[in-house]
Design a protein around this motif. Structure first.
Motif, PDB file in Angstrom:
ATOM      1  N   TYR A 162       0.822  -1.217   0.000  1.00 42.25           N
ATOM      2  CA  TYR A 162       0.000   0.000   0.000  1.00 42.25           C
ATOM      3  C   TYR A 162       0.853   1.263   0.000  1.00 42.25           C
ATOM      4  O   TYR A 162       0.412   2.314   0.440  1.00 42.25           O
ATOM      5  CB  TYR A 162      -0.958  -0.034   1.194  1.00 42.25           C
ATOM      6  CG  TYR A 162      -1.982  -1.137   1.046  1.00 42.25           C
ATOM      7  CD1 TYR A 162      -3.081  -0.973   0.203  1.00 42.25           C
ATOM      8  CD2 TYR A 162      -1.814  -2.364   1.687  1.00 42.25           C
ATOM      9  CE1 TYR A 162      -4.000  -1.994   0.030  1.00 42.25           C
ATOM     10  CE2 TYR A 162      -2.734  -3.383   1.511  1.00 42.25           C
ATOM     11  CZ  TYR A 162      -3.819  -3.197   0.678  1.00 42.25           C
ATOM     12  OH  TYR A 162      -4.728  -4.217   0.499  1.00 42.25           O
ATOM     13  N   LEU A 163       2.060   1.167  -0.527  1.00 38.25           N
ATOM     14  CA  LEU A 163       2.978   2.303  -0.559  1.00 38.25           C
ATOM     15  C   LEU A 163       2.358   3.525  -1.230  1.00 38.25           C
ATOM     16  O   LEU A 163       2.508   4.652  -0.750  1.00 38.25           O
ATOM     17  CB  LEU A 163       4.257   1.893  -1.303  1.00 38.25           C
ATOM     18  CG  LEU A 163       5.373   2.932  -1.343  1.00 38.25           C
ATOM     19  CD1 LEU A 163       6.035   3.042   0.034  1.00 38.25           C
ATOM     20  CD2 LEU A 163       6.412   2.546  -2.401  1.00 38.25           C
ATOM     21  N   HIS A 164       1.648   3.305  -2.330  1.00 42.30           N
ATOM     22  CA  HIS A 164       1.068   4.414  -3.093  1.00 42.30           C
ATOM     23  C   HIS A 164      -0.422   4.594  -2.850  1.00 42.30           C
ATOM     24  O   HIS A 164      -1.053   5.446  -3.486  1.00 42.30           O
ATOM     25  CB  HIS A 164       1.328   4.203  -4.587  1.00 42.30           C
ATOM     26  CG  HIS A 164       2.778   4.226  -4.957  1.00 42.30           C
ATOM     27  ND1 HIS A 164       3.626   5.258  -4.624  1.00 42.30           N
ATOM     28  CD2 HIS A 164       3.541   3.313  -5.624  1.00 42.30           C
ATOM     29  CE1 HIS A 164       4.840   4.996  -5.073  1.00 42.30           C
ATOM     30  NE2 HIS A 164       4.820   3.816  -5.668  1.00 42.30           N
ATOM     31  N   GLU A 165      -0.986   3.800  -1.959  1.00 42.32           N
ATOM     32  CA  GLU A 165      -2.408   3.950  -1.628  1.00 42.32           C
ATOM     33  C   GLU A 165      -2.623   3.668  -0.143  1.00 42.32           C
ATOM     34  O   GLU A 165      -3.375   2.749   0.217  1.00 42.32           O
ATOM     35  CB  GLU A 165      -3.263   3.025  -2.499  1.00 42.32           C
ATOM     36  CG  GLU A 165      -2.712   1.614  -2.642  1.00 42.32           C
ATOM     37  CD  GLU A 165      -3.573   0.722  -3.514  1.00 42.32           C
ATOM     38  OE1 GLU A 165      -4.814   0.707  -3.337  1.00 42.32           O
ATOM     39  OE2 GLU A 165      -3.007   0.031  -4.371  1.00 42.32           O
ATOM     40  N   PRO A 166      -1.974   4.437   0.732  1.00 45.27           N
ATOM     41  CA  PRO A 166      -2.062   4.156   2.171  1.00 45.27           C
ATOM     42  C   PRO A 166      -3.488   4.227   2.710  1.00 45.27           C
ATOM     43  O   PRO A 166      -3.804   3.586   3.712  1.00 45.27           O
ATOM     44  CB  PRO A 166      -1.170   5.236   2.793  1.00 45.27           C
ATOM     45  CG  PRO A 166      -1.065   6.300   1.755  1.00 45.27           C
ATOM     46  CD  PRO A 166      -1.130   5.617   0.444  1.00 45.27           C
ATOM     47  N   GLU A 167      -4.336   4.975   2.021  1.00 46.96           N
ATOM     48  CA  GLU A 167      -5.730   5.085   2.467  1.00 46.96           C
ATOM     49  C   GLU A 167      -6.479   3.763   2.363  1.00 46.96           C
ATOM     50  O   GLU A 167      -7.496   3.561   3.028  1.00 46.96           O
ATOM     51  CB  GLU A 167      -6.470   6.170   1.667  1.00 46.96           C
ATOM     52  CG  GLU A 167      -6.727   5.852   0.202  1.00 46.96           C
ATOM     53  CD  GLU A 167      -5.516   6.044  -0.716  1.00 46.96           C
ATOM     54  OE1 GLU A 167      -5.681   5.843  -1.936  1.00 46.96           O
ATOM     55  OE2 GLU A 167      -4.435   6.405  -0.207  1.00 46.96           O
ATOM     56  N   ASN A 168      -5.979   2.839   1.540  1.00 49.65           N
ATOM     57  CA  ASN A 168      -6.634   1.545   1.366  1.00 49.65           C
ATOM     58  C   ASN A 168      -6.028   0.439   2.227  1.00 49.65           C
ATOM     59  O   ASN A 168      -6.500  -0.699   2.191  1.00 49.65           O
ATOM     60  CB  ASN A 168      -6.564   1.122  -0.107  1.00 49.65           C
ATOM     61  CG  ASN A 168      -7.376   2.021  -1.008  1.00 49.65           C
ATOM     62  OD1 ASN A 168      -8.406   2.558  -0.598  1.00 49.65           O
ATOM     63  ND2 ASN A 168      -6.915   2.214  -2.231  1.00 49.65           N
ATOM     64  N   LYS A 169      -4.989   0.771   2.966  1.00 50.33           N
ATOM     65  CA  LYS A 169      -4.329  -0.222   3.801  1.00 50.33           C
ATOM     66  C   LYS A 169      -5.277  -0.709   4.887  1.00 50.33           C
ATOM     67  O   LYS A 169      -5.920   0.091   5.564  1.00 50.33           O
ATOM     68  CB  LYS A 169      -3.080   0.396   4.432  1.00 50.33           C
ATOM     69  CG  LYS A 169      -2.214  -0.571   5.209  1.00 50.33           C
ATOM     70  CD  LYS A 169      -0.956   0.150   5.692  1.00 50.33           C
ATOM     71  CE  LYS A 169      -0.060  -0.753   6.499  1.00 50.33           C
ATOM     72  NZ  LYS A 169       1.158  -0.037   6.957  1.00 50.33           N
ATOM     73  N   PRO A 170      -5.422  -2.018   5.071  1.00 45.53           N
ATOM     74  CA  PRO A 170      -6.342  -2.533   6.096  1.00 45.53           C
ATOM     75  C   PRO A 170      -5.967  -2.036   7.490  1.00 45.53           C
ATOM     76  O   PRO A 170      -4.784  -1.910   7.821  1.00 45.53           O
ATOM     77  CB  PRO A 170      -6.152  -4.053   5.996  1.00 45.53           C
ATOM     78  CG  PRO A 170      -5.514  -4.300   4.689  1.00 45.53           C
ATOM     79  CD  PRO A 170      -4.714  -3.098   4.358  1.00 45.53           C
ATOM     80  N   LYS A 171      -6.990  -1.752   8.268  1.00 47.98           N
ATOM     81  CA  LYS A 171      -6.792  -1.336   9.655  1.00 47.98           C
ATOM     82  C   LYS A 171      -7.305  -2.452  10.562  1.00 47.98           C
ATOM     83  O   LYS A 171      -8.487  -2.792  10.527  1.00 47.98           O
ATOM     84  CB  LYS A 171      -7.519  -0.017   9.929  1.00 47.98           C
ATOM     85  CG  LYS A 171      -6.971   1.149   9.108  1.00 47.98           C
ATOM     86  CD  LYS A 171      -7.777   2.422   9.350  1.00 47.98           C
ATOM     87  CE  LYS A 171      -7.158   3.605   8.612  1.00 47.98           C
ATOM     88  NZ  LYS A 171      -7.129   3.403   7.149  1.00 47.98           N
ATOM     89  N   PHE A 172      -6.415  -3.022  11.334  1.00 46.88           N
ATOM     90  CA  PHE A 172      -6.754  -4.173  12.165  1.00 46.88           C
ATOM     91  C   PHE A 172      -6.872  -3.753  13.624  1.00 46.88           C
ATOM     92  O   PHE A 172      -6.192  -2.841  14.085  1.00 46.88           O
ATOM     93  CB  PHE A 172      -5.677  -5.263  12.046  1.00 46.88           C
ATOM     94  CG  PHE A 172      -5.413  -5.716  10.632  1.00 46.88           C
ATOM     95  CD1 PHE A 172      -6.389  -6.361   9.897  1.00 46.88           C
ATOM     96  CD2 PHE A 172      -4.174  -5.492  10.046  1.00 46.88           C
ATOM     97  CE1 PHE A 172      -6.141  -6.786   8.606  1.00 46.88           C
ATOM     98  CE2 PHE A 172      -3.913  -5.913   8.760  1.00 46.88           C
ATOM     99  CZ  PHE A 172      -4.900  -6.557   8.029  1.00 46.88           C
ATOM    100  N   THR A 173      -7.746  -4.444  14.334  1.00 46.03           N
ATOM    101  CA  THR A 173      -7.845  -4.272  15.789  1.00 46.03           C
ATOM    102  C   THR A 173      -7.768  -5.652  16.427  1.00 46.03           C
ATOM    103  O   THR A 173      -8.214  -6.652  15.851  1.00 46.03           O
ATOM    104  CB  THR A 173      -9.165  -3.589  16.189  1.00 46.03           C
ATOM    105  OG1 THR A 173     -10.281  -4.369  15.695  1.00 46.03           O
ATOM    106  CG2 THR A 173      -9.246  -2.179  15.625  1.00 46.03           C
TER     107      THR A 173
END
Length: 334
Positions: free
Chosen positions: A299-310
């Motif tokens: 996700y280097l060029h699309e950090p907004e799409n990087k999964p967010k885990f909890t």
């Protein structure tokens, strides 16, 4: 173009392809040409990704690979049981025939005179200057420790193995096919004829059916007497590094990995299924060795799409329950 990088991909490994291309961009540079070899015609996402990148091209014309796929068919027809066993498992023809398209890098018509090949399940984490410098004096270069375990290269149960290759060669020349570097044209028609005729004369039984491409490429190199220059053996122990994701001691610093203070050339996620990468990228909180560095490059060029885990990641292959372990011990469960 004289130097370049090849990888092999289709849409099943799209997330891994993006990650390796981004890792090359950051750690090798945008000036390095990259050719993606098509595993098959499942390429919609791959084509779109390649079109975004000026230094990346796609090789997908089936005619480019036809002679090498024909070679693979001849090789495995020489094996006493391969086609029958694969057919029983519902596999038509050569198992994972698309993997054999990587041989095109050796073709005399291939784009790069000198090349580094990486499987798509790799992150390139360092300059490849050392690799290409080694190619100035050697036709074939590797960097791994597969020589410690020939069981995934050849059929070690075959009594013929040590008749074909002495133990000394098995302990120093075999390699993992996830990375290698070489020159186009090193397999002349004469050398390939020797490869096929030797297999047809009875040597085919030493091939390892579960990793057909890897086994055959090792055989092709060794039977052709092409010297294998392995940096894992040539470098001082104080300078060499591991490369496999199964090593758990690598240290992460600034989005690259270090092994006892030495920067890795590449990290190979060997044995990690593409399905796992896809599920992680879809947002499932599944565990994977070195997951964070993979996600960084993916996700280097699309950090907004990087999964967010909890919460705590779920083991991809959770340990069997107590009940299952008891049943297995009693021989009542597989």
């Amino acid at each position: 173009m004289t130097d370049g990088i090849y990888t092999l991909a289709n849409d099943r490994v799209y997330n891994q392809l993006v990650a390796i291309l981004n890792s090359i961009e950051v750690n090798v540079g945008k000036q390095m040409p990259v050719c993606v070899i098509a595993y098959d015609d499942n390429l919609e996402k791959v084509r779109a990704e390649v079109a975004k990148r000026e230094n990346v091209s796609l090789l997908e014309d089936p005619e480019l690979f036809a002679s090498w796929e024909d070679l693979s068919a001849r090789v495995w027809k020489a094996h006493p049981t391969a086609f029958n066993i694969w057919q029983e498992k519902g596999i038509e023809g050569v198992y994972r025939i698309g993997m054999n398209r990587r041989y095109y890098a050796f073709d005399k018509e291939a784009p790069f005179e000198k090349f580094a090949y990486f499987d798509a399940d790799v992150l390139v984490l360092n300059s490849l200057e050392q690799i290409f410098k080694a190619l100035d004096k050697n036709d074939f270069v590797v960097y791994d420790f597969q020589y410690k375990d020939p069981s995934h290269i050849y059929n070690i149960k075959s009594s013929k193995l040590l008749e074909v290759f002495p133990q000394s060669r098995l302990e120093s020349e075999i390699f993992c096919a996830g990375f290698y570097a070489g020159r186009r044209g090193i397999f002349t028609p004469e050398k390939l004829d020797v490869v096929v005729s030797s297999l047809e004369a009875g040597e085919a039984e030493i091939l390892y059916m579960s990793a057909p491409n890897q086994s055959v490429l090792n055989y092709m190199i060794m039977r052709s007497h092409i010297p294998v220059y392995n940096l894992a053996l040539e470098l001082p122990k104080s300078q060499s590094t591991g490369c496999a994701v199964s090593s758990n001691h690598f240290e992460l610093r600034d989005n690259v990995l270090y092994d006892r203070g030495n920067q890795l050339t590449y990290l190979h996620y060997i044995g990690v299924s593409s399905k796992l990468f896809n599920r992680i990228c879809d947002g499932e909180n599944l565990d994977c060795p070195y997951r964070d560095i993979f996600l960084h490059y993916r996700y280097l060029h699309e950090p907004e799409n990087k999964p967010k885990f909890t919460g705590k990641p779920i083991p991809y292959n959770p340990p069997p329950s107590l009940g299952t372990r008891v049943l297995r011990k009693l021989g009542l469960s597989s």
